[in-house]
Design a protein around this motif. Sequence first.
Motif, PDB file in Angstrom:
ATOM      1  N   LEU A  41      43.962 -31.705  61.425  1.00  0.00           N
ATOM      2  CA  LEU A  41      43.700 -32.820  60.519  1.00  0.00           C
ATOM      3  C   LEU A  41      44.144 -32.562  59.079  1.00  0.00           C
ATOM      4  CD1 LEU A  41      42.598 -35.673  60.263  1.00  0.00           C
ATOM      5  CD2 LEU A  41      40.360 -34.673  59.800  1.00  0.00           C
ATOM      6  N   PRO A  42      43.859 -31.405  58.474  1.00  0.00           N
ATOM      7  CA  PRO A  42      44.309 -31.207  57.076  1.00  0.00           C
ATOM      8  C   PRO A  42      45.834 -31.292  56.922  1.00  0.00           C
ATOM      9  CG  PRO A  42      42.660 -29.571  57.652  1.00  0.00           C
ATOM     10  CD  PRO A  42      43.015 -30.282  58.920  1.00  0.00           C
ATOM     11  N   GLU A  43      46.583 -30.725  57.852  1.00  0.00           N
ATOM     12  CA  GLU A  43      48.041 -30.797  57.769  1.00  0.00           C
ATOM     13  C   GLU A  43      48.526 -32.221  57.990  1.00  0.00           C
ATOM     14  OE1 GLU A  43      51.970 -28.449  59.410  1.00  0.00           O
ATOM     15  OE2 GLU A  43      50.145 -28.387  60.614  1.00  0.00           O
ATOM     16  N   PHE A  44      47.875 -32.942  58.899  1.00  0.00           N
ATOM     17  CA  PHE A  44      48.211 -34.339  59.139  1.00  0.00           C
ATOM     18  C   PHE A  44      47.993 -35.162  57.875  1.00  0.00           C
ATOM     19  CE2 PHE A  44      46.558 -38.588  60.107  1.00  0.00           C
ATOM     20  CZ  PHE A  44      47.679 -39.154  60.677  1.00  0.00           C
ATOM     21  N   LEU A  45      46.855 -34.954  57.203  1.00  0.00           N
ATOM     22  CA  LEU A  45      46.564 -35.700  55.981  1.00  0.00           C
ATOM     23  C   LEU A  45      47.584 -35.393  54.886  1.00  0.00           C
ATOM     24  CD1 LEU A  45      42.673 -35.413  55.924  1.00  0.00           C
ATOM     25  CD2 LEU A  45      44.049 -37.417  56.532  1.00  0.00           C
ATOM     26  N   ASP A  46      48.034 -34.139  54.811  1.00  0.00           N
ATOM     27  CA  ASP A  46      49.076 -33.782  53.846  1.00  0.00           C
ATOM     28  C   ASP A  46      50.376 -34.520  54.162  1.00  0.00           C
ATOM     29  OD1 ASP A  46      47.336 -32.102  52.544  1.00  0.00           O
ATOM     30  OD2 ASP A  46      48.111 -30.269  53.477  1.00  0.00           O
ATOM     31  N   LEU A  47      50.763 -34.553  55.439  1.00  0.00           N
ATOM     32  CA  LEU A  47      51.996 -35.243  55.821  1.00  0.00           C
ATOM     33  C   LEU A  47      51.898 -36.749  55.562  1.00  0.00           C
ATOM     34  CD1 LEU A  47      52.986 -33.360  59.082  1.00  0.00           C
ATOM     35  CD2 LEU A  47      54.247 -33.410  56.943  1.00  0.00           C
ATOM     36  N   ILE A  48      50.740 -37.330  55.791  1.00  0.00           N
ATOM     37  CA  ILE A  48      50.548 -38.760  55.516  1.00  0.00           C
ATOM     38  C   ILE A  48      50.663 -39.009  54.012  1.00  0.00           C
ATOM     39  CG2 ILE A  48      48.855 -40.641  55.558  1.00  0.00           C
ATOM     40  CD1 ILE A  48      50.224 -40.074  58.258  1.00  0.00           C
ATOM     41  N   SER A  49      50.099 -38.124  53.208  1.00  0.00           N
ATOM     42  CA  SER A  49      50.220 -38.273  51.751  1.00  0.00           C
ATOM     43  C   SER A  49      51.676 -38.242  51.319  1.00  0.00           C
ATOM     44  CB  SER A  49      49.458 -37.152  51.037  1.00  0.00           C
ATOM     45  OG  SER A  49      48.093 -37.233  51.319  1.00  0.00           O
ATOM     46  N   ILE A  50      52.429 -37.310  51.857  1.00  0.00           N
ATOM     47  CA  ILE A  50      53.847 -37.216  51.529  1.00  0.00           C
ATOM     48  C   ILE A  50      54.584 -38.473  51.986  1.00  0.00           C
ATOM     49  CG2 ILE A  50      56.001 -35.980  52.044  1.00  0.00           C
ATOM     50  CD1 ILE A  50      54.243 -33.419  52.218  1.00  0.00           C
ATOM     51  N   SER A  51      54.281 -38.953  53.184  1.00  0.00           N
ATOM     52  CA  SER A  51      54.991 -40.127  53.699  1.00  0.00           C
ATOM     53  C   SER A  51      54.650 -41.383  52.915  1.00  0.00           C
ATOM     54  CB  SER A  51      54.704 -40.324  55.195  1.00  0.00           C
ATOM     55  OG  SER A  51      53.377 -40.717  55.406  1.00  0.00           O
ATOM     56  N   GLN A  52      53.485 -41.409  52.275  1.00  0.00           N
ATOM     57  CA  GLN A  52      53.129 -42.561  51.454  1.00  0.00           C
ATOM     58  C   GLN A  52      53.799 -42.508  50.091  1.00  0.00           C
ATOM     59  OE1 GLN A  52      48.845 -42.396  51.569  1.00  0.00           O
ATOM     60  NE2 GLN A  52      48.766 -43.904  53.206  1.00  0.00           N
ATOM     61  N   MET A  53      54.103 -41.316  49.626  1.00  0.00           N
ATOM     62  CA  MET A  53      54.715 -41.182  48.302  1.00  0.00           C
ATOM     63  C   MET A  53      56.225 -41.360  48.326  1.00  0.00           C
ATOM     64  SD  MET A  53      52.561 -38.163  46.438  1.00  0.00           S
ATOM     65  CE  MET A  53      52.856 -36.927  47.667  1.00  0.00           C
ATOM     66  N   THR A  54      56.843 -41.171  49.483  1.00  0.00           N
ATOM     67  CA  THR A  54      58.293 -41.301  49.559  1.00  0.00           C
ATOM     68  C   THR A  54      58.668 -42.756  49.833  1.00  0.00           C
ATOM     69  OG1 THR A  54      58.208 -40.685  51.892  1.00  0.00           O
ATOM     70  CG2 THR A  54      58.682 -38.932  50.328  1.00  0.00           C
TER      71      THR A  54
ATOM     72  N   TYR B  81      42.679 -53.082  36.206  1.00  0.00           N
ATOM     73  CA  TYR B  81      43.870 -53.180  35.366  1.00  0.00           C
ATOM     74  C   TYR B  81      45.142 -53.497  36.138  1.00  0.00           C
ATOM     75  CZ  TYR B  81      40.672 -51.116  32.032  1.00  0.00           C
ATOM     76  OH  TYR B  81      39.596 -50.872  31.234  1.00  0.00           O
ATOM     77  N   LYS B  82      45.109 -53.343  37.454  1.00  0.00           N
ATOM     78  CA  LYS B  82      46.232 -53.652  38.337  1.00  0.00           C
ATOM     79  C   LYS B  82      47.563 -53.003  37.920  1.00  0.00           C
ATOM     80  CE  LYS B  82      44.080 -58.004  39.599  1.00  0.00           C
ATOM     81  NZ  LYS B  82      42.783 -57.601  39.174  1.00  0.00           N
ATOM     82  N   PRO B  83      47.549 -51.681  37.675  1.00  0.00           N
ATOM     83  CA  PRO B  83      48.813 -51.004  37.341  1.00  0.00           C
ATOM     84  C   PRO B  83      49.647 -50.805  38.608  1.00  0.00           C
ATOM     85  CG  PRO B  83      47.112 -49.383  37.575  1.00  0.00           C
ATOM     86  CD  PRO B  83      46.442 -50.737  37.737  1.00  0.00           C
ATOM     87  N   SER B  84      50.855 -50.352  38.431  1.00  0.00           N
ATOM     88  CA  SER B  84      51.678 -49.988  39.575  1.00  0.00           C
ATOM     89  C   SER B  84      51.011 -48.820  40.290  1.00  0.00           C
ATOM     90  CB  SER B  84      53.076 -49.578  39.095  1.00  0.00           C
ATOM     91  OG  SER B  84      53.796 -48.995  40.138  1.00  0.00           O
ATOM     92  N   VAL B  85      51.104 -48.819  41.607  1.00  0.00           N
ATOM     93  CA  VAL B  85      50.505 -47.755  42.410  1.00  0.00           C
ATOM     94  C   VAL B  85      51.117 -46.402  42.052  1.00  0.00           C
ATOM     95  CG1 VAL B  85      50.154 -46.956  44.782  1.00  0.00           C
ATOM     96  CG2 VAL B  85      49.987 -49.375  44.254  1.00  0.00           C
ATOM     97  N   ILE B  86      52.339 -46.416  41.584  1.00  0.00           N
ATOM     98  CA  ILE B  86      53.000 -45.174  41.180  1.00  0.00           C
ATOM     99  C   ILE B  86      52.170 -44.447  40.125  1.00  0.00           C
ATOM    100  CG2 ILE B  86      55.031 -44.227  39.999  1.00  0.00           C
ATOM    101  CD1 ILE B  86      56.617 -46.544  41.345  1.00  0.00           C
ATOM    102  N   TRP B  87      51.618 -45.194  39.160  1.00  0.00           N
ATOM    103  CA  TRP B  87      50.824 -44.573  38.099  1.00  0.00           C
ATOM    104  C   TRP B  87      49.535 -43.977  38.654  1.00  0.00           C
ATOM    105  CZ3 TRP B  87      53.571 -43.265  34.326  1.00  0.00           C
ATOM    106  CH2 TRP B  87      54.621 -44.059  33.888  1.00  0.00           C
ATOM    107  N   ILE B  88      48.963 -44.625  39.646  1.00  0.00           N
ATOM    108  CA  ILE B  88      47.744 -44.097  40.271  1.00  0.00           C
ATOM    109  C   ILE B  88      48.066 -42.794  41.007  1.00  0.00           C
ATOM    110  CG2 ILE B  88      45.964 -44.536  42.018  1.00  0.00           C
ATOM    111  CD1 ILE B  88      45.630 -46.164  39.424  1.00  0.00           C
ATOM    112  N   VAL B  89      49.155 -42.784  41.755  1.00  0.00           N
ATOM    113  CA  VAL B  89      49.550 -41.579  42.488  1.00  0.00           C
ATOM    114  C   VAL B  89      49.834 -40.439  41.507  1.00  0.00           C
ATOM    115  CG1 VAL B  89      51.338 -40.568  43.974  1.00  0.00           C
ATOM    116  CG2 VAL B  89      50.411 -42.822  44.499  1.00  0.00           C
TER     117      VAL B  89
END
Length: 176
Positions: A41-54, A153-161
């Motif tokens: 699960l921890p490695e899966f969550l890391d890969l999901i985080s990466i796939s959401q940022m790309t 404030y509804k900023p771009s999700v990029i700023w939240i990441v």
Amino acid sequence: MIYLELFWAFFQIGFLAFGGGYGALSLIQDQIVNVNKWLELPEFLDLISISQMTPGPIAINSATFIGYRIAGPVGSIISTIGVVLPSVFWIFLILKLLKILSRWIDTALVFNALRVSIVSLILAATFRIGIESINNLFAVVTGLVAFYVLYRYKPSVIWIVLGTGVAGIFWRLING
């Protein structure tokens, strides 16, 4: 054999994942972590985080990253094809059905019904992955602050990441 297993796992995900990548996250987690046990699960969550940022769709990015992690470049290609292929089938089928059904029913009703099921898939993935990702008070506070900032404030999700990433780096530096 692993290539066939990867293809089949991601084909099933692509076939059943309505609502896009967020709707597919719980299916991906189930296939990769629970059924096939390819990742913890921890490695899966890391890969999901990466796939959401790309850039690109989450389901495709996840398939590409996980396929690469499990079986290298060929696994990456096979997994990506597996998750995309059912979408082509669904598009053709839905277009045909809508063309036939539009003679007798209001297709807006069909789309309204689909929206409800898609929202429930997204909520299920959010709660399932969100609860498993929260492992300390810092994660809870960061998540609540990020949610508040997004809502207020509804900023771009990029700023939240970027902001949560920087906060995580500082937290790690302070707490070793």
